[in-house]
Write a protein that holds these residues in place. Structure first.
Motif, PDB file in Angstrom:
ATOM      1  N   GLY A  19      -3.095   1.128  -6.989  1.00 38.46           N
ATOM      2  CA  GLY A  19      -2.208   1.545  -5.911  1.00 38.46           C
ATOM      3  C   GLY A  19      -2.353   0.770  -4.621  1.00 38.46           C
ATOM      4  N   ALA A  20      -3.319  -0.140  -4.534  1.00 43.33           N
ATOM      5  CA  ALA A  20      -3.545  -0.894  -3.305  1.00 43.33           C
ATOM      6  C   ALA A  20      -3.177  -2.363  -3.492  1.00 43.33           C
ATOM      7  CB  ALA A  20      -5.007  -0.779  -2.867  1.00 43.33           C
ATOM      8  N   LEU A  21      -2.590  -2.935  -2.438  1.00 44.61           N
ATOM      9  CA  LEU A  21      -2.234  -4.345  -2.462  1.00 44.61           C
ATOM     10  C   LEU A  21      -3.495  -5.196  -2.343  1.00 44.61           C
ATOM     11  CD1 LEU A  21       0.230  -6.307  -2.437  1.00 44.61           C
ATOM     12  CD2 LEU A  21       0.073  -6.255   0.060  1.00 44.61           C
ATOM     13  N   MET A  71       0.846  -1.199   0.000  1.00 44.87           N
ATOM     14  CA  MET A  71       0.000   0.000   0.000  1.00 44.87           C
ATOM     15  C   MET A  71       0.876   1.242   0.000  1.00 44.87           C
ATOM     16  SD  MET A  71      -2.945   1.163   2.737  1.00 44.87           S
ATOM     17  CE  MET A  71      -3.995  -0.219   2.306  1.00 44.87           C
ATOM     18  N   PHE A  72       0.646   2.145  -0.938  1.00 45.24           N
ATOM     19  CA  PHE A  72       1.439   3.364  -1.031  1.00 45.24           C
ATOM     20  C   PHE A  72       1.050   4.344   0.082  1.00 45.24           C
ATOM     21  CE2 PHE A  72       1.666   2.204  -5.665  1.00 45.24           C
ATOM     22  CZ  PHE A  72       3.027   1.971  -5.667  1.00 45.24           C
ATOM     23  N   LYS A  73       2.072   5.014   0.629  1.00 44.81           N
ATOM     24  CA  LYS A  73       1.862   6.011   1.667  1.00 44.81           C
ATOM     25  C   LYS A  73       2.053   7.410   1.068  1.00 44.81           C
ATOM     26  CE  LYS A  73       3.614   2.999   5.338  1.00 44.81           C
ATOM     27  NZ  LYS A  73       4.636   2.835   6.406  1.00 44.81           N
ATOM     28  N   VAL A  74       1.057   8.261   1.250  1.00 42.92           N
ATOM     29  CA  VAL A  74       1.108   9.622   0.732  1.00 42.92           C
ATOM     30  C   VAL A  74       1.004  10.594   1.894  1.00 42.92           C
ATOM     31  CG1 VAL A  74      -0.039  11.338  -0.720  1.00 42.92           C
ATOM     32  CG2 VAL A  74       0.086   8.961  -1.479  1.00 42.92           C
ATOM     33  N   LEU A  75       1.979  11.494   1.984  1.00 43.10           N
ATOM     34  CA  LEU A  75       1.953  12.546   2.997  1.00 43.10           C
ATOM     35  C   LEU A  75       1.512  13.842   2.335  1.00 43.10           C
ATOM     36  CD1 LEU A  75       2.589  13.690   5.819  1.00 43.10           C
ATOM     37  CD2 LEU A  75       4.941  14.077   5.023  1.00 43.10           C
ATOM     38  N   ILE A  76       0.467  14.459   2.885  1.00 44.03           N
ATOM     39  CA  ILE A  76      -0.035  15.732   2.357  1.00 44.03           C
ATOM     40  C   ILE A  76       0.382  16.834   3.322  1.00 44.03           C
ATOM     41  CG2 ILE A  76      -2.074  17.029   1.659  1.00 44.03           C
ATOM     42  CD1 ILE A  76      -3.522  14.363   1.273  1.00 44.03           C
ATOM     43  N   VAL A  77       1.205  17.746   2.843  1.00 47.27           N
ATOM     44  CA  VAL A  77       1.661  18.869   3.659  1.00 47.27           C
ATOM     45  C   VAL A  77       0.809  20.078   3.285  1.00 47.27           C
ATOM     46  CG1 VAL A  77       3.605  20.315   4.334  1.00 47.27           C
ATOM     47  CG2 VAL A  77       3.987  17.924   3.691  1.00 47.27           C
ATOM     48  N   ALA A  78      -0.093  20.431   4.174  1.00 42.59           N
ATOM     49  CA  ALA A  78      -1.050  21.493   3.855  1.00 42.59           C
ATOM     50  C   ALA A  78      -1.782  21.898   5.116  1.00 42.59           C
ATOM     51  CB  ALA A  78      -2.056  21.000   2.813  1.00 42.59           C
ATOM     52  N   GLY A  79      -2.497  22.992   5.005  1.00 39.45           N
ATOM     53  CA  GLY A  79      -3.369  23.401   6.083  1.00 39.45           C
ATOM     54  C   GLY A  79      -4.573  22.477   6.173  1.00 39.45           C
ATOM     55  N   ASP A  80      -5.206  22.470   7.318  1.00 42.45           N
ATOM     56  CA  ASP A  80      -6.349  21.580   7.545  1.00 42.45           C
ATOM     57  C   ASP A  80      -7.604  22.239   6.979  1.00 42.45           C
ATOM     58  OD1 ASP A  80      -7.956  19.544   8.355  1.00 42.45           O
ATOM     59  OD2 ASP A  80      -7.974  20.102  10.473  1.00 42.45           O
ATOM     60  N   THR A  81      -7.838  22.033   5.664  1.00 42.23           N
ATOM     61  CA  THR A  81      -9.002  22.622   4.999  1.00 42.23           C
ATOM     62  C   THR A  81      -9.924  21.506   4.524  1.00 42.23           C
ATOM     63  OG1 THR A  81      -7.984  22.611   2.804  1.00 42.23           O
ATOM     64  CG2 THR A  81      -7.563  24.529   4.216  1.00 42.23           C
TER      65      THR A  81
END
Length: 222
Positions: free
Chosen positions: A146-148, A1-11
């Motif tokens: 993208g998912a196992l 399973m791919f890991k995605v980090l989103i760097v952003a404000g909590d909107t």
């Protein structure tokens, strides 16, 4: 399973993107550029980073993050850009891809998947691809969108055979001979059962097509 980090404000828009990625099998987390984990980006547990670069001009932590990621990690970077941020980022060298405001979650997801699929192909020559399917024949693993996917041995063998021969139609008897072997004495309806399970596990009822009065084939999306 791919890991995605989103760097952003909590909107709301960022949360919606995270939810859509999670629904497609990605493991997502959201962080602010000022979070402690962003201080040691070399230790980030992620396969890809999405950065929302907004503001006029963007804050220094956000503005410098794409360059830091490229210098200190090998993680691909997708940016969500405003018009004001184009002048302060080296788009060609610091980013693997980007989307402009007002960005759409589906578009961002397609860009993420394209980058991750390319990285998988480049790092492992034992990958067989067909549309959203990726089969690692060395590890006997199947990724779909993208998912196992957790498959039994026979489900895996059936899917692998159909992928290798995508677009070709096989009768149930032919599939039994090719996948189960000539010494299999069960009925050919076992093929129907395995196809039904594959469709369910892949979450796509049309990936394996039924050819009336003949058998099955894997849909060839080119």
């Amino acid at each position: 399973m791919f890991k995605v980090l989103i760097v952003a404000g909590d909107t709301d828009q960022v949360r919606d993107l995270s939810l859509e990625l999670a629904e497609k099998g990605f493991l997502c987390s959201i962080a602010c550029a000022e979070d402690d984990r962003m201080k040691d980006i070399g230790a980030l547990s992620a396969d890809l980073v999405v950065i929302a670069v907004d503001g006029a001009p963007p804050r220094s932590e956000v503005r410098n993050l794409p360059r830091r990621l490229k210098e200190e990690t090998r993680l691909p970077v997708v940016a969500l850009l405003s018009k004001n941020s184009l002048d302060v980022l080296d788009v060609a060298n610091e980013l693997d891809d980007f989307a402009m405001e007002p960005w759409d979650a589906q578009e961002v997801m397609v860009r993420i998947r394209r980058i991750l699929n390319r990285r998988v192909d480049a790092s492992n020559k034992d990958i067989i691809r067909c549309g959203d399917l990726a089969i690692d024949v060395a590890k006997c693993e199947v990724m779909f969108r993208g998912a196992l996917v957790d498959l039994t041995f026979r489900e895996y063998e059936l899917l692998r055979f159909l992928v290798i021969n995508k677009g070709r139609v096989f009768s149930r008897e032919a599939l039994l001979n090719k996948v189960w072997g000539y010494d299999y004495f069960g009925g050919d309806r076992t093929v129907d059962v395995h196809v039904r399970r594959l469709r369910s596990k892949l979450g796509d009822s049309e990936c394996i097509e039924t050819v009336r009065n003949i058998g099955y084939r894997l849909r060839d999306d080119g």
